[in-house]
Every structure is written in C-alpha cells, then in structure tokens.
Design an enzyme around this catalytic site. Structure first.
Site, PDB file in Angstrom:
ATOM      1  N   HIS A  95       0.853  -1.184   0.000  1.00  0.00           N
ATOM      2  CA  HIS A  95       0.000   0.000   0.000  1.00  0.00           C
ATOM      3  C   HIS A  95       0.895   1.242   0.000  1.00  0.00           C
ATOM      4  O   HIS A  95       2.060   1.183   0.409  1.00  0.00           O
ATOM      5  CB  HIS A  95      -0.896   0.022   1.236  1.00  0.00           C
ATOM      6  CG  HIS A  95      -1.974  -1.013   1.212  1.00  0.00           C
ATOM      7  ND1 HIS A  95      -3.064  -0.939   2.048  1.00  0.00           N
ATOM      8  CD2 HIS A  95      -2.146  -2.135   0.463  1.00  0.00           C
ATOM      9  CE1 HIS A  95      -3.863  -1.973   1.814  1.00  0.00           C
ATOM     10  NE2 HIS A  95      -3.316  -2.720   0.866  1.00  0.00           N
ATOM     11  N   CYS A 124      -5.667   2.293   6.038  1.00  0.00           N
ATOM     12  CA  CYS A 124      -6.366   1.064   6.417  1.00  0.00           C
ATOM     13  C   CYS A 124      -5.737   0.519   7.713  1.00  0.00           C
ATOM     14  O   CYS A 124      -4.700   1.001   8.168  1.00  0.00           O
ATOM     15  CB  CYS A 124      -6.269   0.042   5.286  1.00  0.00           C
ATOM     16  SG  CYS A 124      -4.653  -0.766   5.150  1.00  0.00           S
ATOM     17  N   GLU A 145       1.135   3.874   1.861  1.00  0.00           N
ATOM     18  CA  GLU A 145       1.738   4.254   3.139  1.00  0.00           C
ATOM     19  C   GLU A 145       2.895   3.325   3.481  1.00  0.00           C
ATOM     20  O   GLU A 145       3.957   3.785   3.925  1.00  0.00           O
ATOM     21  CB  GLU A 145       0.692   4.201   4.269  1.00  0.00           C
ATOM     22  CG  GLU A 145      -0.452   5.162   4.098  1.00  0.00           C
ATOM     23  CD  GLU A 145      -1.641   4.586   3.333  1.00  0.00           C
ATOM     24  OE1 GLU A 145      -2.749   5.124   3.486  1.00  0.00           O
ATOM     25  OE2 GLU A 145      -1.469   3.603   2.569  1.00  0.00           O
ATOM     26  N   CYS A 192      -1.997  -0.448   7.294  1.00  0.00           N
ATOM     27  CA  CYS A 192      -1.137   0.734   7.212  1.00  0.00           C
ATOM     28  C   CYS A 192      -1.059   1.434   8.565  1.00  0.00           C
ATOM     29  O   CYS A 192       0.001   1.931   8.950  1.00  0.00           O
ATOM     30  CB  CYS A 192      -1.642   1.682   6.129  1.00  0.00           C
ATOM     31  SG  CYS A 192      -1.484   0.970   4.472  1.00  0.00           S
TER      32      CYS A 192
END
Length: 160
Positions: free
Chosen positions: A61, A91, A63, A94
C-alpha cells in the site's frame, strides 16, 4: 517527537504531492489510487504509491511503500521526527505500520467511513472485524502448533 509542525501551505503542498502519486500509480496500473509522502523537517524524504500489482504484494500500500522507502533513505526502521501525508485515511494494516514506525503524525485527505465512502468504509469494517475475531474463528482460521510453542518462545526470549 519532533517540534516541527508544517504550515498550512506546506500541508497543501505535501498533500498535493501525495495525491499526484495516487494518480501516477493508478494510471500505470500499479495498484489502487493511493499515494503517500514522508516528510522530515519540511522536506520530503520518501514517497510511495500503491504497488500491489507491480510488486505482486498485497502489503504494498502507498503508506507502507513510503514508510519502507523512508526507512531505507534514513537508514532506520523508526521514523520519529517524520510525518506521513497520505491521500486517503490509512487502512488497519497501514495504521499498524505507522504505529510500528513511530511516525510523529499523519495527515490524510479522503476520510473513510461507511457514510462518506460505502466502498472503502465497508473494507475497513470488514478488516477490523477480521482482526478482532479470535484467530481460531476467523474466515481464514489460524491454528496453533502447540508442540512447537515453547521452542518458538525460547527464541523470542533470547533476543528480547
């Protein structure tokens, strides 16, 4: 924790870059439309966009990618004194990475909740429900290999 707090102009600038990265990664087909930057003392030290499809990695992801890149750039897994700017509310995965990295602060653009964003809000709720369910009862269940529990714990104790 750093005493650096970005000005409103800096917040706009760093968030604009995170949003540019979200567009860049999505346009390349690398993953979802999410981008992030890590800032230290007013300077971007690392960037990332979702690379799930490019890296064949569900954990890539934006991040996480930005945090990994910051750790490499600064040669440390602990990012005290750094701030994350991300195009979307992180999320749960993350969020855990943010916590483990010891970032000072997170700024996000799009807020994820079921009223504001039924699609992403639903994902957030489903993931949190999965994590909060005892491991033996999850939709992807876990099972302890009890015969190896003591051996595994002895290795953990050795290094802590």
């Amino acid at each position: 924790m750093s005493s650096y707090i970005p000005s409103e102009d800096e917040k706009e600038k760093f968030m604009a870059r995170a949003i540019e990265l979200s567009e860049e990664g999505a346009a390349k087909g690398c993953g979802g439309p999410f981008g992030s930057v890590v800032v230290k003392e007013g300077k971007i030290v690392a960037e990332g966009y979702n690379r799930k499809f490019e890296d064949f990695d569900p954990s890539a992801h934006a991040e996480v990618v930005a945090i990994r890149n910051a750790g490499k750039a600064l040669r440390t897994p602990e990012l005290q004194g750094c701030i994350l700017f991300t195009s979307c509310e992180p999320c749960p995965m993350c969020t855990a990475t943010i916590w483990w990295s010891r970032l000072d602060r997170v700024y996000y653009a799009h807020s994820v909740d079921e009223d504001n964003d039924p699609l992403l809000g639903s994902y957030q709720s489903t993931i949190l429900e999965f994590v909060n369910t005892p491991i033996d009862n999850r939709s992807i269940p876990g099972e302890q290999v009890k015969s190896k529990a003591e051996e595994a714990f002895n290795v953990i104790k050795k290094y802590f």
